[in-house]
Design an enzyme around this catalytic site. Structure first.
Site, mmCIF file in Angstrom:
data_model
loop_
_atom_site.group_PDB
_atom_site.id
_atom_site.type_symbol
_atom_site.label_atom_id
_atom_site.label_comp_id
_atom_site.label_asym_id
_atom_site.label_seq_id
_atom_site.Cartn_x
_atom_site.Cartn_y
_atom_site.Cartn_z
ATOM 1 N N GLU A 223 1.137 -8.256 -5.879
ATOM 2 C CA GLU A 223 1.355 -7.518 -4.627
ATOM 3 C C GLU A 223 2.305 -6.376 -4.936
ATOM 4 O O GLU A 223 3.510 -6.594 -5.110
ATOM 5 C CB GLU A 223 1.924 -8.458 -3.549
ATOM 6 C CG GLU A 223 0.989 -9.603 -3.180
ATOM 7 C CD GLU A 223 -0.337 -9.141 -2.617
ATOM 8 O OE1 GLU A 223 -0.449 -7.958 -2.210
ATOM 9 O OE2 GLU A 223 -1.278 -9.942 -2.580
ATOM 10 N N CYS A 257 7.222 -1.978 0.826
ATOM 11 C CA CYS A 257 6.055 -1.563 0.041
ATOM 12 C C CYS A 257 4.989 -0.927 0.914
ATOM 13 O O CYS A 257 4.152 -0.167 0.416
ATOM 14 C CB CYS A 257 5.477 -2.755 -0.717
ATOM 15 S SG CYS A 257 4.916 -4.119 0.329
#
Length: 482
Positions: A223, A257
């Site tokens: 991820e 993110c």
């Protein structure tokens, strides 16, 4: 047995701990729904009983981090996925029926898929949401019946040490273990022969993690991040769009993110968007320096990196617009806060357009036709997220079908990650694999194919066992056709 808590745990000690967890998993046999639910309940109990202490630890680690934000994003944001998994795990565990190929589906023969635990899952969690990105994955890890070893970030040491203490009190070490330490420990952790490894963090670090995992053929879920774009359509509600974009950019001071990394705005709405962004910030954060809702940059290295991006953009001709509603002096402060800063008309040679920002800086670019905005996105690495604002369904469809990203939120930012029934993950350099909800259960399960034959000699009856002859050729030729 007590886990070592020295700054750097030796590789052999981690390997021994992994072996203990794997042997305990094998000795346990089938992992019942009750056991899985109990592990989820204990994880929820940690968050419910110690959420405020964890929020305070995060505040200390960041220099300042909004306690309200931490309770929302890290504590409630972890309880939700765990409760979702607890509610649905019995249904997820059911065998999945599949069609048995004729004639092998006759007379009671059956085919199905069983979801089996992988065994021991390694989780490397980052510093930006240190609790949520530790506990959130456990929803799928526990629902699938696994045990877990966790390596949290050394950049949030107080939070990591508190999590180690809380997990150790609530779980046996052969169920869950938290290993603290710095880069050497992290590198050794990534090289362990897990049954699956989840890494959340920077793309540059992910390359090292994947190489280390490859030595043991450990499957990985990565991820990562990237430069998540916003495309503002001409049909967008400008006030609503700017409020939501700036909220996403200022949450955790942009250290997300999924934070909007740059905005593409129609040429004829450029100035209006800039003005609206100023008003949106003033509404949410009338002050910044002493505002308990506004988070600091996590450490001096990242603070200096972001300041360097601003100076590089200024030197190369961009217009820099700090949004500082109260006109505060950010030069003299103990907490490394940065005001949200718009970088207008950036060029491609600027660092802020080449690297993931991970801070409260927002480049704003103008475009003439939406196709130009789409082409710009496609000329760059595939991002973790893409955001489109507008009411033009045809344009929305064009953006969705002509770009590739890990996920999309329409008329907002970040919020697709909060939908537990949607898989979350990147594509290409922004990630590999996905989890959340049932997709997390599947990621951390082995989908074992099972075919049960009957007592009858079906293979012999259809002529596919030796000695072969015309009967077999006739059946084979009947299948070799268009």
């Amino acid at each position: 047995m007590t886990i070592e808590t020295h700054n750097e745990m030796p590789h052999d000690a981690m390997l021994n701990l992994l072996d203990r967890q794997r042997q305990a998993y094998l000795a346990e046999g089938e992992v019942s729904a009750a056991v899985r639910r109990d592990r989820i309940d204990r994880a929820i109990g940690i968050l419910v009983d110690h959420g405020e202490a964890l929020a305070e630890a995060m505040r200390e680690d960041f220099g300042h981090r909004s306690l309200h934000q931490s309770l929302l994003t890290d504590i409630a944001g972890s309880v939700g996925p765990l409760k979702h998994a607890r509610k649905h795990l019995k249904r997820w565990m059911r065998p999945e029926k599949r069609r048995a190929e004729m004639p092998f589906g006759l007379l009671g023969a059956r085919a199905w898929i069983e979801h089996q635990p992988l065994g021991v899952v390694g989780v490397i969690s980052p510093w930006n949401f240190p609790v949520q990105l530790t506990f959130g994955p456990l929803a799928g890890v526990f629902a699938a019946g696994n045990r877990c070893m966790i390596k949290p970030s050394e950049y949030t040491p107080q939070t990591s040490e508190l999590m180690q203490e809380l997990f150790h009190a609530a779980f046996d070490d052969d169920e869950v273990a938290v290993i603290t330490g710095g880069p050497e420990t992290a590198a050794a952790f990534a090289s362990l022969p897990f049954d699956h490894l989840l890494f959340t963090g920077a793309t540059s670090v992910a390359r090292h993690v994947m190489r280390a995992a490859a030595d043991n053929l450990v499957p990985v879920t990565l991820e990562l991040g990237g430069k998540s774009p916003v495309i503002l359509g001409r049909s967008a509600n400008l006030k609503q769009a700017s409020e939501r974009i700036m909220m996403g950019k200022m949450l955790n001071a942009g250290q997300i993110c999924l934070a909007p990394d740059y905005v593409q705005v129609p040429e004829d709405r450029f100035e209006a968007f800039v003005e609206s962004s100023h008003r949106s910030v003033e509404k949410m954060f009338p002050t910044l320096l002493d505002n308990p809702d506004y988070t600091s940059i996590t450490n001096q290295r990242h603070y200096e990196r972001l300041q360097g991006y601003v100076e590089d953009a200024r030197a190369k001709g961009a217009t820099i617009m700090e949004i500082n509603p109260a006109g505060e002096n950010f030069r003299q402060q103990p907490a490394r806060k940065m005001p949200p800063t718009l970088i207008l008309d950036p060029s491609e040679d600027m660092q802020v357009m080449q690297e993931e920002i991970f801070g409260p800086l927002l480049p704003v670019k103008a475009y003439g036709r939406v196709e130009e905005a789409i082409d710009y996105v496609n000329d760059h690495p595939r991002p973790l997220a893409l955001y489109y604002f507008g009411s033009d369904r045809s344009e929305q469809r064009k953006v969705l079908t002509h770009t590739t990203s890990g996920g999309v939120t329409v008329n907002d930012v970040i919020m697709h990650v909060a939908q537990e029934d949607l898989p979350f993950g990147g594509v290409g350099p922004s990630g590999m694999g996905s989890y959340h909800g049932r997709d997390g259960f599947l990621t951390f399960s082995h989908r074992k194919s099972v075919y049960r034959q009957t007592g009858l000699d079906l293979a012999g009856k259809v002529g596919i066992t030796p000695p072969w002859g015309d009967k077999m050729l006739k059946r084979v030729r009947s299948r070799i056709k268009r």
